[in-house]
Design an enzyme around this catalytic site. Structure first.
Site, PDB file in Angstrom:
ATOM      1  N   HIS A   1       0.825  -1.205   0.000  1.00 21.06           N
ATOM      2  CA  HIS A   1       0.000   0.000   0.000  1.00 21.06           C
ATOM      3  C   HIS A   1       0.863   1.261   0.000  1.00 21.06           C
ATOM      4  O   HIS A   1       1.759   1.397   0.813  1.00 21.06           O
ATOM      5  CB  HIS A   1      -0.935  -0.013   1.209  1.00 21.06           C
TER       6      HIS A   1
ATOM      7  N   ASP B   1       8.295   7.412 -20.459  1.00 19.85           N
ATOM      8  CA  ASP B   1       8.694   7.457 -21.863  1.00 19.85           C
ATOM      9  C   ASP B   1      10.187   7.151 -21.956  1.00 19.85           C
ATOM     10  O   ASP B   1      10.862   6.993 -20.933  1.00 19.85           O
ATOM     11  CB  ASP B   1       8.327   8.799 -22.493  1.00 19.85           C
TER      12      ASP B   1
ATOM     13  N   HIS C   1       7.204  19.021 -13.904  1.00 18.09           N
ATOM     14  CA  HIS C   1       8.063  17.925 -14.379  1.00 18.09           C
ATOM     15  C   HIS C   1       9.285  17.768 -13.485  1.00 18.09           C
ATOM     16  O   HIS C   1       9.726  16.634 -13.234  1.00 18.09           O
ATOM     17  CB  HIS C   1       8.474  18.172 -15.829  1.00 18.09           C
TER      18      HIS C   1
ATOM     19  N   ALA D   1       5.043  11.860 -21.315  1.00 17.82           N
ATOM     20  CA  ALA D   1       4.277  10.606 -21.271  1.00 17.82           C
ATOM     21  C   ALA D   1       4.834   9.739 -20.143  1.00 17.82           C
ATOM     22  O   ALA D   1       5.508   8.729 -20.361  1.00 17.82           O
ATOM     23  CB  ALA D   1       4.341   9.886 -22.613  1.00 17.82           C
ATOM     24  N   ASN D   2       4.555  10.197 -18.922  1.00 13.20           N
ATOM     25  CA  ASN D   2       5.058   9.543 -17.716  1.00 13.20           C
ATOM     26  C   ASN D   2       3.979   9.595 -16.646  1.00 13.20           C
ATOM     27  O   ASN D   2       3.206  10.550 -16.580  1.00 13.20           O
ATOM     28  CB  ASN D   2       6.292  10.283 -17.173  1.00 13.20           C
TER      29      ASN D   2
END
Length: 132
Positions: A20, A28, A99, A122-123
């Site tokens: 958990h 990417d 980012h 794209a992460n």
């Protein structure tokens, strides 16, 4: 030999070992992998496998309670933003961070699954939920 689920033994091992709130990154091919964080490299060539296919595969076999995306995807990658919104429709809490903050949070991940995706931001960081 397994018949169902992830055939990649490293992906299967990481998913089976998640507790958990543990985190897992799907990245990417350009995201820097922090030293000391395991990298499961699925990249075959530019674009293969893509971020969406890997994310869908992981979510089919992983109880996710929270997903973290780079806020920059809102402006620079509408396809990733659409995937984030679809995840939210399934009851997963969403967070958006810069980012730079995203890369810092990757330091705490159990592993990074590197895709062949070659579009910006794209992460995602997926945080494990519980099944009970």
């Amino acid at each position: 030999m397994k018949k169902h689920g992830h055939l990649n033994r490293d992906v299967a091992r990481i998913l089976a070992g998640m507790g958990h709130t543990d985190s897992l990154v799907i990245a990417d091919c350009g995201l820097p992998i922090p030293p000391g964080v395991e990298c499961i490299d699925l990249a075959l060539q530019l674009g293969q496998p893509g971020f969406a296919a890997v994310l869908d595969s992981i979510l089919a076999d992983f109880q996710c309670e929270r997903a973290v995306f780079a806020i920059e995807c809102r402006q620079h990658n509408p396809a990733v933003l659409a995937q984030a919104e679809a995840i939210a429709q399934q009851g997963v809490a969403l967070d958006f961070v810069s980012h730079e903050e995203f890369k810092q949070r990757c330091l705490a991940a159990r592993a990074v699954i590197r895709t062949g995706e070659c579009t910006p931001y794209a992460n995602v960081i997926l945080h494990s939920g519980v099944i009970f």
